[in-house]
Each structure stands twice: as structure tokens, then as C-alpha cells.
Design a protein around this motif. Structure first.
Motif, PDB file in Angstrom:
ATOM      1  N   PHE A  65     -10.412 -31.952  11.008  1.00  0.00           N
ATOM      2  CA  PHE A  65      -9.487 -33.376  10.448  1.00  0.00           C
ATOM      3  C   PHE A  65     -10.281 -33.666   9.071  1.00  0.00           C
ATOM      4  O   PHE A  65     -11.669 -33.630   9.042  1.00  0.00           O
ATOM      5  CB  PHE A  65      -9.914 -34.351  11.637  1.00  0.00           C
ATOM      6  N   CYS A  84      -4.881 -39.321  11.179  1.00  0.00           N
ATOM      7  CA  CYS A  84      -5.107 -38.103  11.841  1.00  0.00           C
ATOM      8  C   CYS A  84      -4.906 -36.820  10.931  1.00  0.00           C
ATOM      9  O   CYS A  84      -4.453 -35.776  11.638  1.00  0.00           O
ATOM     10  CB  CYS A  84      -4.282 -37.796  13.159  1.00  0.00           C
ATOM     11  N   HIS A  86      -5.431 -33.656   8.865  1.00  0.00           N
ATOM     12  CA  HIS A  86      -6.245 -32.342   8.985  1.00  0.00           C
ATOM     13  C   HIS A  86      -5.903 -31.333   8.167  1.00  0.00           C
ATOM     14  O   HIS A  86      -4.895 -31.356   7.310  1.00  0.00           O
ATOM     15  CB  HIS A  86      -5.928 -31.817  10.517  1.00  0.00           C
ATOM     16  N   LEU A 109      -0.724 -31.495  17.399  1.00  0.00           N
ATOM     17  CA  LEU A 109      -1.554 -32.543  17.115  1.00  0.00           C
ATOM     18  C   LEU A 109      -1.024 -33.643  18.149  1.00  0.00           C
ATOM     19  O   LEU A 109       0.087 -33.866  18.260  1.00  0.00           O
ATOM     20  CB  LEU A 109      -1.202 -33.148  15.747  1.00  0.00           C
ATOM     21  N   ILE A 111      -1.626 -37.480  19.955  1.00  0.00           N
ATOM     22  CA  ILE A 111      -2.416 -38.617  19.511  1.00  0.00           C
ATOM     23  C   ILE A 111      -1.955 -39.657  20.707  1.00  0.00           C
ATOM     24  O   ILE A 111      -0.876 -39.514  21.249  1.00  0.00           O
ATOM     25  CB  ILE A 111      -1.455 -39.398  18.484  1.00  0.00           C
ATOM     26  N   ASN A 142       1.027 -37.647   9.818  1.00  0.00           N
ATOM     27  CA  ASN A 142      -0.061 -37.546  10.424  1.00  0.00           C
ATOM     28  C   ASN A 142      -0.722 -38.778  10.538  1.00  0.00           C
ATOM     29  O   ASN A 142      -2.298 -38.923  10.732  1.00  0.00           O
ATOM     30  CB  ASN A 142      -1.094 -36.303  10.299  1.00  0.00           C
ATOM     31  N   LYS A 143      -0.366 -39.982  10.007  1.00  0.00           N
ATOM     32  CA  LYS A 143      -0.975 -41.247  10.148  1.00  0.00           C
ATOM     33  C   LYS A 143      -0.415 -42.168  11.147  1.00  0.00           C
ATOM     34  O   LYS A 143       0.937 -42.475  10.939  1.00  0.00           O
ATOM     35  CB  LYS A 143      -0.880 -41.916   8.872  1.00  0.00           C
ATOM     36  N   CYS A 159      -7.094 -38.578  18.323  1.00  0.00           N
ATOM     37  CA  CYS A 159      -6.474 -37.505  17.466  1.00  0.00           C
ATOM     38  C   CYS A 159      -6.976 -35.943  17.750  1.00  0.00           C
ATOM     39  O   CYS A 159      -8.137 -35.858  17.884  1.00  0.00           O
ATOM     40  CB  CYS A 159      -6.609 -37.557  15.875  1.00  0.00           C
ATOM     41  N   GLN A 160      -6.143 -35.224  18.573  1.00  0.00           N
ATOM     42  CA  GLN A 160      -6.599 -34.069  19.120  1.00  0.00           C
ATOM     43  C   GLN A 160      -5.565 -32.913  18.782  1.00  0.00           C
ATOM     44  O   GLN A 160      -4.338 -32.753  18.954  1.00  0.00           O
ATOM     45  CB  GLN A 160      -6.571 -34.103  20.702  1.00  0.00           C
ATOM     46  N   HIS A 171     -10.889 -42.904  16.925  1.00  0.00           N
ATOM     47  CA  HIS A 171     -10.873 -44.083  16.173  1.00  0.00           C
ATOM     48  C   HIS A 171     -10.945 -45.311  17.140  1.00  0.00           C
ATOM     49  O   HIS A 171     -10.669 -45.182  18.189  1.00  0.00           O
ATOM     50  CB  HIS A 171      -9.648 -44.300  15.180  1.00  0.00           C
TER      51      HIS A 171
END
Length: 513
Positions: A65, A84, A86, A109, A111, A142-143, A159-160, A171
Motif C-alpha cells: 500500500f 487504499c 497501492h 482489493l 475494503i 482506490n479511495k 484495506c486488504q 484506518h
């Protein structure tokens, strides 16, 4: 509306080592489809599907990330953005450099919002696919954006990247919201005089609010307008805040306000009332009422008590007889009075109001009198004559002053004792030594044959046409000699002058020696 991901999409997600549970969240799915929507099978149906996983190359370094963990504070109703981002590019990513070439990243990804003590884990997005119906959640590049923040949105957001092992970025969102407060104590507290009562409120808010106590229409028993208190515990909100009112009396009665304020929104308040039960207390407007024939007077007792007392009047120890010119009244709840019109001499006497409730009985007396007031002395206590002194005094009387009684004595009989001398008693009719202005009468009397520089005590009593009034005492003295300065002879003055000249010489000699 439930939609089913196309077979191609299912195989794609299966190849990313995703279980079918990842595409379900609280029985809701929102996804873009490539085929017409069909009804979503029950979860048990998914168990019968056999997914063929594609061979994926997981070699090389793990993804990372590029965003940093965030701890964001946001006010309720606001908007927050969590990154998130990366270093894995995906098909469909926009070009950021001229030589950008889309590649197929093997890691999905995910979330999600972490479970709390009151909420289950909540899956929000898989890549750009929304898995939660809540319209407040959006994703772009990715936000994650959450609008219309609620208190329930506080917590950890994860975020994974589904690598092996997974790469995780966490977060934290802290939601700040206006205070709320409610009374833990019942709305009305009834307490006996002398007891203690505890008032408590329970407050919540973020930041944790401060609590102020105040009393409507008055000060707190401590004398201050308001008092700030600390929480009774340091646990998770809501927290309790209290004040204790000790040894209460009727002055403590009233409505108490607890107010919570944390700087977010408007302060919040709740209210409690305190009612004190106590035996009667009587305050008379006047202990002595002076009047004359034909006047109208009102004798007043202010009675405080809870429960409401029974109030009765008596005159000279006998229950008051109500007739055409005597009337009992009650005004304003606590004000009890007797109104007497066309005063006659037989109305003079001592009137008693008594009040009784279940806690006790008390009484207080008011004298209705035609007596003259006790004398008020106006002469200086330091006489200007050696062997005489003139006493002057004032009195008030509705009836004409007819005579006065005067007694005086030496404060000390002689120099060898502290005992006073014998009283010299005299009575005089009023004649030309009195001046009258309305109800005020001014009299004087000169005492002769007194000893010089001697202290005396005096007592005066006044009588009007009906009765004697109370006496009053006064202390005075005949003129006392003032010490004269001692004269210095010429020879003595010369000697002193010589000594004053020698003093500096002696001081200089001593210093050199």
C-alpha cells in the motif's frame, strides 16, 4: 435488486482465491453485470457450484500500500476519505505516465469495516464492485469516501490485498458528535429537612462533554451560580455526573439543571426538582405594631411549611374572636394576617399565630400597642459641664406624651469599688421641655449637683395618655479635665540645649575611638 455476476466474473473471482462468502454482505449485493439480471440463488445453492481456479503466478514480491494509516476525526454528518492506494495496477486504471501499460494484477482489493462489540464485520467493496447497499459509500481510484457520517461509522476500516499472506492497511475513524444528557435521578425528589439528596445525570458525546450544574432562578446551595463536575467514572460513555445536596432546608427547593457541552453543536440540558418537607417556620413582618384609636392595622405572619400547615390566631392566649372589625386573611399562599379596623383600646394586646403540620407546631407573637416607643437618646455621652448634664431624647407615640420617669446613678460608687451607686429616681410631667412633630416627640432634662469628671448611668421611661412604654438606658459623664503641657523653665531649657549640642560631639568621638 439482486444481480448475479456472470460466469466469467465468478470464475475470475474464484481465480483470485475468493470464497463465495466475500461477494455477500448482510444479504445484499450491488454489482455491475454483463448479463441480464436473474434472481440470486440461496447461499446453500452456492455450495453446489464447482469453480475452476485459473493458474495464477504469485511469484515475485508482495504488493504494498502506498497510502499511510490514518486516524481521522470527523463531525457527525460530515464526509471522510480513506485511501487504499497501492502499487498494483489493474485493467481499466487510467494512465499516469506516457509509457503506462495496463496489466492484470492477481490480487483483489477488499475494503471492509472491522467488527465492533455491537456490529458485525461489514464488507464494502471488492475491487470496484460495491457489496453494500448504503449509498453513502463510494470508491474512486482506490479511495473510499463515506458521506453523511453517523456515530455508527466510527471504528476501523481495513484495506486488504488478497495476496499470500494478505497485505493489510488499517484506518481509524473517530466520529465527533454533539452531547446528549438525561437525568438518572427521578424528575422530582422529595426529601425531609436535614437529609441529603443526590442528583445525577448521564451524558454522552465525543469529545466527552463537561457537565455544569445550576439552579433555575437562583444560586446553588454553595452560593455559586453554576458548578462544573467531573465524571464519576472513567469508563466508556455514557458516564454519570452527580452533585449531593447535604442537610437540606427549604432554601434548597427548586429546579436543578445539568448541562452537557463539548463544543460540538448546542449544549444539552435536563432538569430535576427538589421538594423539601419540613416543619413550619414563621416570620412576622413586625414584632410590635403601634397604633391609636380608630386606626386600621394588619398583623402579618409569613409561614413556610411542607406539607401546608394549619394556621390559627389567638389574642392574649385565647383563640381570636372574629367579629365585624376583626378579619382573618390569607394572601399569596404563605401570607397569613389579621386585619383590625376601627382600633379600640380593648384591641391592644399580644396576638399569636401558630402553624402546625405533621412535622411539628410553632408559634410567633405580635404586640398591638398604643405604648410610646422606648426613648432614643440624642445627647452626647461626653458632657461639657463639670457639675451638670442635659439629657435629650426622642420617642414616637400615637397618643400625647403626659409624663416621663428618669433614674440616674454613678457608674462606680467610689474609687475603691467597681459597684455602681444608688439609683436616684424621679418622675416629671411634660411641660414646656417637649417639642412635637407629628408622631415624634423630643424631650430634655437637666441633672444638677453632679460630681466633676464622673461617669453616670441613666434610665428613661415614657408614658402617654394610656400607658407606660418600655425604658431605655444611657451612659454619660460630666466634663473631664484635659492634661496640660508642662512648661520648661529658662534654666532647664538652657541645660537641654547644651545636651543637644554635646550629643553629636560624643558620637563622633566614639566612632574615632
Amino acid at each position: 435488486m439482486f444481480c448475479l455476476i456472470s460466469k466469467i466474473r465468478l470464475e475470475r473471482m474464484s481465480s483470485l482465491r475468493l470464497r463465495h462468502s466475500l461477494i455477500m454482505s448482510d444479504d445484499s449485493i450491488v454489482m455491475e453485470v454483463c448479463e441480464p439480471a436473474v434472481a440470486l440463488p440461496q447461499e446453500s445453492v452456492y455450495d453446489d457450484y464447482e469453480y475452476t481456479e485459473e493458474d495464477v503466478d504469485y511469484s515475485g514480491s508482495l504488493p504494498e500500500f502506498t497510502a499511510e494509516p490514518q486516524h481521522q476525526k470527523v463531525k457527525e454528518g460530515g464526509t471522510v476519505t480513506l485511501s487504499c492506494e497501492h502499487n498494483e495496477r489493474r485493467e481499466g486504471d487510467q494512465a499516469t505516465t506516457p509509457d503506462f501499460e495496463p496489466v492484470s494484477a492477481p490480487y483483489a482489493l477488499i475494503i471492509k469495516k472491522e467488527a465492533t462489540s455491537t456490529q458485525r464485520e461489514k464488507l464494502l467493496f471488492v475491487d470496484n464492485v460495491k457489496v453494500n447497499r448504503d449509498k453513502r459509500y463510494k470508491i474512486s481510484h482506490n479511495k473510499l469516501e463515506i458521506s453523511g457520517i453517523k456515530k455508527a461509522d466510527a471504528g476501523a476500516y481495513i484495506c486488504q490485498l488478497e495476496s499470500t499472506p494478505p497485505v493489510i492497511l488499517t484506518h481509524q475513524i473517530e466520529v465527533e458528535y454533539a452531547p446528549k444528557i438525561k437525568a438518572v435521578t427521578e424528575g422530582e425528589q422529595r426529601v425531609h429537612k436535614g437529609d441529603s439528596v443526590r442528583l445525577e445525570c448521564e451524558a454522552q458525546g465525543n469529545p466527552m462533554p463537561t457537565i455544569r450544574w445550576s439552579k433555575q432562578d437562583g444560586r446553588l446551595p454553595s452560593g455559586v451560580m453554576e458548578e462544573e463536575v467531573s465524571s464519576s467514572s472513567s469508563t466508556v460513555p455514557p458516564q454519570g455526573y452527580s452533585i449531593t445536596l447535604a442537610e437540606v432546608d427549604r432554601h434548597v427547593e427548586g429546579t436543578y439543571v445539568c448541562t452537557a457541552d463539548n463544543g460540538i453543536g448546542e449544549p444539552a440540558s435536563d432538569y430535576m426538582s427538589v421538594v423539601v418537607e419540613y416543619p413550619p417556620e414563621i416570620i412576622t413582618e413586625k414584632d410590635m405594631v403601634r397604633t391609636e384609636d380608630g386606626d386600621t392595622v394588619e398583623l402579618v405572619c409569613i409561614v413556610h411549611a411542607r406539607p401546608t400547615p394549619k394556621v390559627e390566631w389567638a389574642k392574649d392566649g385565647t383563640p381570636l374572636a372574629i367579629d365585624s372589625h376583626i378579619e382573618e386573611q390569607q394572601n399569596g399562599g404563605r401570607r397569613y394576617s389579621v386585619k383590625i379596623t376601627q382600633i379600640e383600646q380593648q384591641d391592644f394586646g399580644e396576638y399569636t399565630c401558630s402553624a402546625e403540620n405533621k412535622f411539628g407546631i410553632v408559634e410567633s407573637s405580635i404586640s398591638l400597642s398604643g405604648h410610646p416607643e422606648p426613648p432614643h437618646f440624642t445627647s452626647s455621652p461626653n458632657g461639657g459641664e463639670e457639675n451638670s448634664y442635659t439629657l435629650t431624647w426622642e420617642t414616637e407615640s400615637y397618643y400625647p406624651i403626659t409624663e416621663y420617669r428618669l433614674k440616674y446613678r454613678k457608674a462606680k460608687a467610689n474609687d475603691s469599688t467597681d459597684e455602681p451607686g444608688e439609683w436616684i429616681d424621679m418622675t416629671h410631667e411634660v411641660n414646656g421641655n417637649m417639642e412635637t412633630n407629628g408622631l415624634k416627640h423630643t424631650l430634655k432634662h437637666t441633672l444638677g449637683e453632679l460630681e466633676a469628671a464622673t461617669d453616670y448611668n441613666a434610665m428613661v421611661q415614657i408614658k402617654n395618655q394610656y400607658m407606660w412604654g418600655d425604658s431605655a438606658e444611657f451612659s454619660f459623664s460630666t466634663r473631664k479635665e484635659v492634661a496640660q503641657p508642662t512648661k520648661i523653665s529658662g534654666a532647664s531649657a538652657a541645660s537641654i540645649a547644651s545636651l543637644l549640642v554635646l550629643v553629636p560631639v560624643l558620637m563622633v568621638t566614639l566612632c574615632h575611638w
